[in-house]
Design an enzyme around this catalytic site. Structure first.
Site, PDB file in Angstrom:
ATOM      1  N   CYS A 178     -11.095   3.461  -0.525  1.00 56.76           N
ATOM      2  CA  CYS A 178      -9.590   3.762   0.063  1.00 56.76           C
ATOM      3  C   CYS A 178      -9.449   2.990   1.383  1.00 56.76           C
ATOM      4  O   CYS A 178     -10.195   2.837   2.159  1.00 56.76           O
ATOM      5  CB  CYS A 178      -9.356   5.205   0.515  1.00 56.76           C
ATOM      6  SG  CYS A 178      -7.751   5.609   0.970  1.00 56.76           S
ATOM      7  N   THR A 179      -8.228   2.112   1.446  1.00 55.15           N
ATOM      8  CA  THR A 179      -8.048   1.353   2.377  1.00 55.15           C
ATOM      9  C   THR A 179      -8.060   1.841   3.982  1.00 55.15           C
ATOM     10  O   THR A 179      -8.126   1.050   4.916  1.00 55.15           O
ATOM     11  CB  THR A 179      -6.794   0.478   2.197  1.00 55.15           C
ATOM     12  OG1 THR A 179      -5.671   1.192   1.857  1.00 55.15           O
ATOM     13  CG2 THR A 179      -7.201  -0.615   1.093  1.00 55.15           C
ATOM     14  N   HIS A 180      -7.797   3.059   3.875  1.00 57.88           N
ATOM     15  CA  HIS A 180      -7.839   3.965   5.322  1.00 57.88           C
ATOM     16  C   HIS A 180      -9.380   4.051   5.832  1.00 57.88           C
ATOM     17  O   HIS A 180      -9.573   4.151   6.959  1.00 57.88           O
ATOM     18  CB  HIS A 180      -7.323   5.407   5.156  1.00 57.88           C
ATOM     19  CG  HIS A 180      -5.776   5.384   4.893  1.00 57.88           C
ATOM     20  ND1 HIS A 180      -5.108   5.211   4.045  1.00 57.88           N
ATOM     21  CD2 HIS A 180      -5.055   5.855   5.840  1.00 57.88           C
ATOM     22  CE1 HIS A 180      -3.883   5.321   4.035  1.00 57.88           C
ATOM     23  NE2 HIS A 180      -3.735   5.736   5.268  1.00 57.88           N
ATOM     24  N   ASP A 215       0.925  -1.078   0.075  1.00 59.36           N
ATOM     25  CA  ASP A 215       0.058   0.096  -0.055  1.00 59.36           C
ATOM     26  C   ASP A 215       0.788   1.183   0.071  1.00 59.36           C
ATOM     27  O   ASP A 215       2.160   1.056   0.285  1.00 59.36           O
ATOM     28  CB  ASP A 215      -0.733  -0.209   1.335  1.00 59.36           C
ATOM     29  CG  ASP A 215      -1.825   1.249   1.294  1.00 59.36           C
ATOM     30  OD1 ASP A 215      -2.352   1.520   0.187  1.00 59.36           O
ATOM     31  OD2 ASP A 215      -1.808   1.743   2.414  1.00 59.36           O
ATOM     32  N   SER A 216       0.428   2.264  -0.213  1.00 56.77           N
ATOM     33  CA  SER A 216       0.989   3.678  -0.182  1.00 56.77           C
ATOM     34  C   SER A 216       1.498   3.706   1.337  1.00 56.77           C
ATOM     35  O   SER A 216       2.293   4.831   1.271  1.00 56.77           O
ATOM     36  CB  SER A 216       0.052   4.908  -0.731  1.00 56.77           C
ATOM     37  OG  SER A 216      -1.023   4.888   0.161  1.00 56.77           O
ATOM     38  N   GLY A 231      -2.752   9.159  -3.830  1.00 57.50           N
ATOM     39  CA  GLY A 231      -3.990   9.653  -4.558  1.00 57.50           C
ATOM     40  C   GLY A 231      -3.897  11.069  -5.284  1.00 57.50           C
ATOM     41  O   GLY A 231      -4.621  11.491  -6.019  1.00 57.50           O
ATOM     42  N   GLU A 256      -4.441   8.870   9.669  1.00 62.99           N
ATOM     43  CA  GLU A 256      -3.220   8.609  10.077  1.00 62.99           C
ATOM     44  C   GLU A 256      -3.022   9.245  11.333  1.00 62.99           C
ATOM     45  O   GLU A 256      -1.906   9.113  12.213  1.00 62.99           O
ATOM     46  CB  GLU A 256      -2.259   8.958   8.875  1.00 62.99           C
ATOM     47  CG  GLU A 256      -2.555   8.094   7.803  1.00 62.99           C
ATOM     48  CD  GLU A 256      -1.383   7.937   6.979  1.00 62.99           C
ATOM     49  OE1 GLU A 256      -0.191   8.730   7.139  1.00 62.99           O
ATOM     50  OE2 GLU A 256      -1.345   7.125   5.939  1.00 62.99           O
ATOM     51  N   CYS A 304      -4.217  -0.959  -2.243  1.00 63.49           N
ATOM     52  CA  CYS A 304      -4.474   0.551  -2.431  1.00 63.49           C
ATOM     53  C   CYS A 304      -5.205   0.608  -3.835  1.00 63.49           C
ATOM     54  O   CYS A 304      -4.908   0.126  -4.425  1.00 63.49           O
ATOM     55  CB  CYS A 304      -2.885   1.038  -2.749  1.00 63.49           C
ATOM     56  SG  CYS A 304      -3.103   2.687  -3.114  1.00 63.49           S
ATOM     57  N   ASN A 305      -6.447   1.366  -3.356  1.00 69.61           N
ATOM     58  CA  ASN A 305      -7.324   1.806  -4.445  1.00 69.61           C
ATOM     59  C   ASN A 305      -6.654   2.531  -5.547  1.00 69.61           C
ATOM     60  O   ASN A 305      -6.783   2.263  -6.698  1.00 69.61           O
ATOM     61  CB  ASN A 305      -8.373   2.244  -3.894  1.00 69.61           C
ATOM     62  CG  ASN A 305      -9.495   1.511  -3.316  1.00 69.61           C
ATOM     63  OD1 ASN A 305     -10.352   1.040  -3.498  1.00 69.61           O
ATOM     64  ND2 ASN A 305      -9.032   1.456  -1.758  1.00 69.61           N
TER      65      ASN A 305
END
Length: 279
Positions: A192-194, A18-19, A51, A160, A81-82
């Site tokens: 978004c994975t967040h 992922d980013s 993004g 985050e 990561c999308n």
């Protein structure tokens, strides 16, 4: 392939990248749903966010990470990561000879099945929304639906910073989501994975009548099916002493460990920094 070669392949880890830290929501689901699998995770914490970056840049970053994961002898790769799934997945699938899946298609499938009124919302980064990838996949499954995308760039820094349940996050979420409420969507993809980490906030604002789709959960399910189909599913736990879960980042290992432990609750004791530009 001999029995011994096959057994050794089964024990190879899954590569996940992922980013930054959002892909840990996917790791958490893999741990829950296929607990015998080993995992190597790479978070590109030095170059987050993806993004706001171009397709060319995200694709270059993704190729570097895949090359690193291949040195770890992974048997499959999850692009958790999308943005990277939207921009780089097609290229990666052509370039490597191991199975690779992203997080967009699994979420799109579930959303297409879930909608009752044909209005699906997608919240994601500006890059994922701009790519139109969710609209493309959903309409391949169900052509007559409306897909409404909304970029929510502030959600990633809020997550985050650990502000998962905070008045500031509530206020920003209300601003972002109000137009989706006004157009009466009945299904919303957390693209978004967040975003699964603020699922309760999003759900509270959208209301019980809106189905929230978590692509992290759906991706782990699809990964399990893929491993079984390819004969790569590991039916037994790794042997004692095996380093089951390994974590790598491109910067800020201590900060990553702190955040990772708040998501996974596993006791992540170490993360190694890798100079990803070397790959």
């Amino acid at each position: 392939m001999s029995r011994i070669e096959n057994e050794s392949k089964l024990d190879m880890p899954i590569g996940v990248f992922d980013s930054g830290v959002g892909g840990l929501t996917v790791v958490r689901e893999i741990m829950r749903q296929i607990p015998n699998e080993r995992i190597v995770y790479f978070g590109d914490t030095a170059r987050v966010p993806y993004g706001s970056k171009s397709k060319e840049t995200v694709t270059r970053y993704s190729r570097q990470i895949v090359r690193f994961l291949q040195t770890m002898h992974v048997k499959a790769i999850v692009v958790a990561c999308n943005t990277a799934s939207a921009y780089a997945l097609d290229e990666l699938e052509k370039e490597i000879d191991i199975p690779v899946i992203g997080v967009v298609k699994p979420g799109a499938k579930v959303a297409a099945d879930a909608t009752r009124n044909g209005r699906i919302g997608v919240i994601a980064t500006a890059a994922t929304i701009g790519s139109g990838v969710y609209t493309t996949y959903i309409r391949q499954i169900k052509s007559d639906v409306d897909v409404i995308g909304k970029a929510c760039p502030l959600f990633v820094p809020l997550v985050e910073e650990g502000l998962w349940q905070d008045p500031v996050t509530d206020e920003i979420a209300m601003r972002y989501l109000s137009e989706l409420i006004d157009i009466d969507i009945d299904t919303l993809i957390l693209g978004c994975t967040h975003y699964p980490l603020i699922r309760s906030t999003v759900g509270k604002i959208m209301g019980d009548h809106v189905t929230l789709v978590n692509p992290a959960y759906e991706t782990a399910r699809e990964l399990k099916e893929l491993l079984m189909e390819k004969g790569l599913f590991n039916p037994v736990p790794p042997s004692l002493g095996t380093n089951k879960y390994q974590f790598f980042v491109s910067d800020g290992a201590q900060q990553f460990i702190h955040f990772a432990n708040s998501i996974i609750k596993y006791g992540i004791l170490s993360a190694k920094v890798v100079n990803i530009e070397d790959y």
